[in-house]
Design an enzyme around this catalytic site. Sequence first.
Site, PDB file in Angstrom:
ATOM      1  N   ASP A 115      -8.104 -17.795  14.008  1.00 56.44           N
ATOM      2  CA  ASP A 115      -7.811 -18.775  15.053  1.00 56.44           C
ATOM      3  C   ASP A 115      -9.025 -18.944  15.968  1.00 56.44           C
ATOM      4  O   ASP A 115      -9.063 -18.439  17.099  1.00 56.44           O
ATOM      5  CB  ASP A 115      -6.574 -18.333  15.837  1.00 56.44           C
ATOM      6  CG  ASP A 115      -6.031 -19.426  16.743  1.00 56.44           C
ATOM      7  OD1 ASP A 115      -6.449 -20.585  16.593  1.00 56.44           O
ATOM      8  OD2 ASP A 115      -5.174 -19.104  17.586  1.00 56.44           O
ATOM      9  N   SER A 212      -4.301 -20.900  25.996  1.00 53.38           N
ATOM     10  CA  SER A 212      -4.849 -20.801  24.654  1.00 53.38           C
ATOM     11  C   SER A 212      -6.301 -21.238  24.605  1.00 53.38           C
ATOM     12  O   SER A 212      -6.692 -22.203  25.262  1.00 53.38           O
ATOM     13  CB  SER A 212      -4.065 -21.683  23.698  1.00 53.38           C
ATOM     14  OG  SER A 212      -2.857 -21.110  23.337  1.00 53.38           O
ATOM     15  N   GLY A 213      -7.084 -20.541  23.813  1.00 55.28           N
ATOM     16  CA  GLY A 213      -8.476 -20.912  23.617  1.00 55.28           C
ATOM     17  C   GLY A 213      -9.420 -20.335  24.647  1.00 55.28           C
ATOM     18  O   GLY A 213     -10.639 -20.375  24.469  1.00 55.28           O
TER      19      GLY A 213
END
Length: 257
Positions: A115, A212-213
């Site tokens: 991911d 996220s990220g």
Amino acid sequence: MIPLKLFCVVVILSANFILSAKASLDGRIIGGSPADIHYFPYQVSIQNNKGHQCGGSIIHKSFILTAAHCLEGEPVKSLKIRAGSHFSNKGGTIRHVCGATSHQNYTGKGYYDYDIAVLKLCNPLIFGDTILPIALPEFNEPIDVSTPATVTGWGTTTQESSVFSPRLQKISLVVHDQNTCRKKYKGLAEITPRMFCAGCQKAVCDSCYGDSGGALFAKGKQVGIVSWGYGCAEKNYPGVYSRVAKFRKWVKNKTGV
């Protein structure tokens, strides 16, 4: 830890991987406090036409590191980043995205291995006090158990909320033992060598929807990328992060950084 859209519930069943409906690609800061961008000048807000969707980190004046699941369903032409501001909706510098590359082994579909992704900006950033790149670890550089770490983001501040925080938030975490991490998620999801867990020792806190990220920062480097977890701030289920050191050669190949 969520695609560039609102929280979605996913159920995946396979011989070796079971993901419950609460295991989500979503990130938000729960139990955190306001953060000053001067202390986290690498942090950016990745946005589409609706506003903030994910976090990311500056690794070069022209490249942003983020999670691959943040790019699902989002045409590159709809993406931009805001850098250099405490706020996701004002201030700082806007740059449009001209290219996006997810890891070739990332498949999505409920399986969140590999991911990681990089964004190429149409125009380079200008570095200053509030806009600076983050250092990355060496290939396969280990992370010691109990290492203090910090994660920042504009995600929601309660599990029940769908509204992102307008002000950057931060929390302090510690890295968990890999075997313990695997045991906690046994029967729910596979913890691969490209993942690790981090969480609070006592207080209720976590990264979750909208974070996220973003970068997990420890010992002067970005060791992790906010990826997924079982709910948010759930007891006995720490957040799961992509292990940046495992992807160091991939990042170098795609960006030259």
